[in-house]
Design a protein around this motif. Structure first.
Motif, PDB file in Angstrom:
ATOM      1  N   LYS A  94      43.409  37.928  41.273  1.00 21.50           N
ATOM      2  CA  LYS A  94      42.751  38.021  39.981  1.00 21.50           C
ATOM      3  C   LYS A  94      43.772  37.924  38.843  1.00 21.50           C
ATOM      4  N   PRO A 100      42.230  35.297  31.843  1.00 13.59           N
ATOM      5  CA  PRO A 100      41.639  34.086  32.427  1.00 13.59           C
ATOM      6  C   PRO A 100      42.251  32.812  31.844  1.00 13.59           C
ATOM      7  N   SER A 154      45.006  33.886  46.888  1.00 16.24           N
ATOM      8  CA  SER A 154      44.646  33.913  45.471  1.00 16.24           C
ATOM      9  C   SER A 154      44.574  35.354  44.987  1.00 16.24           C
ATOM     10  N   ASP A 172      39.220  33.042  36.344  1.00 17.48           N
ATOM     11  CA  ASP A 172      39.809  34.378  36.389  1.00 17.48           C
ATOM     12  C   ASP A 172      40.547  34.651  37.697  1.00 17.48           C
ATOM     13  N   GLU A 173      40.692  33.614  38.531  1.00 14.78           N
ATOM     14  CA  GLU A 173      41.408  33.752  39.799  1.00 14.78           C
ATOM     15  C   GLU A 173      42.288  32.536  39.993  1.00 14.78           C
ATOM     16  N   GLU A 212      44.922  38.705  34.944  1.00 18.30           N
ATOM     17  CA  GLU A 212      44.680  39.623  33.837  1.00 18.30           C
ATOM     18  C   GLU A 212      44.095  38.893  32.638  1.00 18.30           C
TER      19      GLU A 212
END
Length: 255
Positions: free
Chosen positions: A96, A100, A94, A109-110, A98
């Protein structure tokens, strides 16, 4: 008067035509099965789907031992859950985001960005299917690209990462592409609200694949169908040439 011997030129010409047609069939139909593809090739946007990444072994002297699928980051997927494949280990990575995602009113957000299968083997002359339940599929794009990297036990690495331009020819190493259509009423495709695949999804995908094969099509597009048609025309021309040669020989050698 000794009758003249029938000329062998028409027969040789017909044989050459048949050989050329056979070579055309091999040249056109071979590559259609060579690359990594995704099945189904189209799914409704806004919902969930079970995708099967089909990986053929195109080598005669090496086995495929690893597959890496990079998931789209321009239109990320909230979930990606692989179905266990006997003999293979799987890892989902997974990253992060940019921007969400909002799923069921929650901000995420991931998201999964890469799936790797290893530890198994795909022997020469065989293929393996790797199912993954994914979602939600974006409604803001007409396709999703899943770049694939295939590794063999002789250390050879084949990168299926090229994307055809609009109206252009298929590249030599095409990436698996999922076309997105309009979302259905339930927006869930083959999955439920949680993005989990239905227990019958794989069976349904297999049944769909069988129907497509019986109809003379496959997920890679129309290349195989075109090859079959052209090959059939070539073979028909070769048979016609042989028949012409035989008849011509008979006319030249009257009883």
């Amino acid at each position: 008067m000794t009758p003249s011997m029938p000329s062998s030129r028409p027969v040789r010409r017909a044989a050459a035509t048949t050989a050329l047609a056979a070579a055309s069939v091999l040249a056109l139909s071979g590559p259609a099965f060579a690359h990594v593809t995704v099945d189904p090739s189209e799914a409704p946007g806004g919902g969930y789907a079970t995708l099967n990444f089909k990986v053929p072994n195109e080598r005669d002297d090496a086995s495929t031992t690893k597959l890496e699928i990079t998931l789209p980051t321009d239109h990320p997927l909230a979930t990606a859950m692989p179905e266990p494949v006997p003999g293979w280990d799987v890892k989902v990575e997974s990253g992060k985001l940019e921007k969400p995602l909002e799923v069921h009113g929650e901000k995420i957000d991931e998201a999964p960005v890469k799936i790797t299968w290893s530890g198994g083997t795909i022997e020469p002359g065989t293929f393996q299917r790797f199912p993954v339940s994914v979602g939600r599929l974006t409604e803001d794009a007409d396709q999703l690209v899943f770049k694939a990297v295939q590794t063999y036990d002789n250390k050879e690495v084949v990168r299926w990462i090229e994307v055809a331009e609009d109206g252009g020819e298929e590249p030599d190493f095409p990436a698996p592409v999922l076309s997105l259509g309009e979302g259905g009423d339930d927006h869930h495709g083959h999955g439920d609200d949680d993005g989990k695949a239905d227990g019958n999804d794989t069976d349904k995908a297999s049944d769909d694949d069988t129907e497509k094969t019986a109809a003379g099509s496959h997920s890679g597009g129309g290349t195989d169908t075109t090859a079959r048609v052209l090959g059939g025309l070539g073979l028909a021309a070769g048979v016609g040439g042989i028949a012409y040669g035989v008849l011509a020989g008979r006319r030249r050698n009257p009883a």
